[in-house]
Enzyme design. Sequence first.
Site, short mmCIF file in Angstrom:
data_model
loop_
_atom_site.label_atom_id
_atom_site.label_comp_id
_atom_site.label_asym_id
_atom_site.label_seq_id
_atom_site.Cartn_x
_atom_site.Cartn_y
_atom_site.Cartn_z
N TYR A 135 -0.91 2.82 -6.97
CA TYR A 135 0.22 3.66 -6.54
C TYR A 135 -0.11 5.13 -6.73
O TYR A 135 0.14 5.95 -5.84
CB TYR A 135 1.48 3.30 -7.36
N ASN A 158 9.08 -0.31 3.28
CA ASN A 158 8.16 -0.47 4.40
C ASN A 158 8.78 -1.38 5.48
O ASN A 158 9.06 -2.55 5.22
CB ASN A 158 6.85 -1.10 3.88
N CYS A 166 1.42 -3.29 2.49
CA CYS A 166 1.87 -2.82 1.18
C CYS A 166 1.51 -3.80 0.06
O CYS A 166 1.53 -3.43 -1.12
CB CYS A 166 3.37 -2.52 1.19
N HIS A 167 1.13 -5.03 0.41
CA HIS A 167 0.67 -5.96 -0.63
C HIS A 167 -0.66 -5.51 -1.24
O HIS A 167 -1.03 -6.00 -2.30
CB HIS A 167 0.53 -7.38 -0.06
N GLU A 193 -6.75 -12.59 1.41
CA GLU A 193 -7.74 -11.54 1.65
C GLU A 193 -8.89 -11.58 0.63
O GLU A 193 -9.76 -10.70 0.65
CB GLU A 193 -7.05 -10.17 1.65
#
Length: 201
Positions: A135, A158, A166-167, A193
Site C-alpha cells: 500500500y 475499485n 487490487c488483489h 497467479e
Amino acid sequence: MSGERDEPAERREARGWCWSVLDSPIGPLLLAATDQGLAQVVFHADEATAAEAVSRLTARLGAAPTPSPARGSDAGDTPERLVHLGTAVRQLESYFAGSLREFTVPLDWSLTAGFNRRVLRELADHVPFGTVVGYGELADRVGDPGAARAVGVAMGSNPLPVVVACHRVVESGGGIGGFGGGLETKRTLLALEGILPQPLF
C-alpha cells in the site's frame, strides 16, 4: 494495460450500457460495459446483489441498460458496449483458466476519480500478473508518500476488481491486507497467479 479510455468523472450525460453475470471460480461476477469500455465488476452477484448493482448503475450512468441480444441471433450493427462486454467475458474466462495474464479489454474509468483513479491506473499499468505491491509503495508511486491508508480506501472502492487487480496490493509486513470481495477471494486470486500456494482442499 492497453486500450483504456479515460473520461472526466464530472461528465454526467447518460451513457448506454449493458451487463451480464459470469460464473467464475470465485462466484458470480456482474460485468457492466459502456461504449467506452468495461465499467464495473461486482463480486458475489447473486440475484439480489445483481439487482441492486443494476439499479445503482442505472442511476449513476443515467440510463437503463441495453438488453443483450439472444445468443446466436443476428444483432446487425453490434453496439460497442456489447463488444466490450463480450471481450471482458472471454478474457475473464481465459484468466480463470490460467491462459491469460494481461487484460486488454478497454476500460471506462468514469466510476472513479481523483486520487483513487490515479492509484488504480498505476496499479493497472505497472503491477503485472504474478507480482504484488505494498500500500505504501503504491502511494509513493503516485507521488503521495504516507498515503497508504488512502490507497487502501481506493482499493476498497475499485469499480473494476480482478481486471484492475487490487488483489495484488498487500501489507508491507507480509499480510495480504483487506479485500472488498472477501479474504478468501483474495487468497484464491493470489493463488491463481502463483503468489500464494493453492489450497489443499
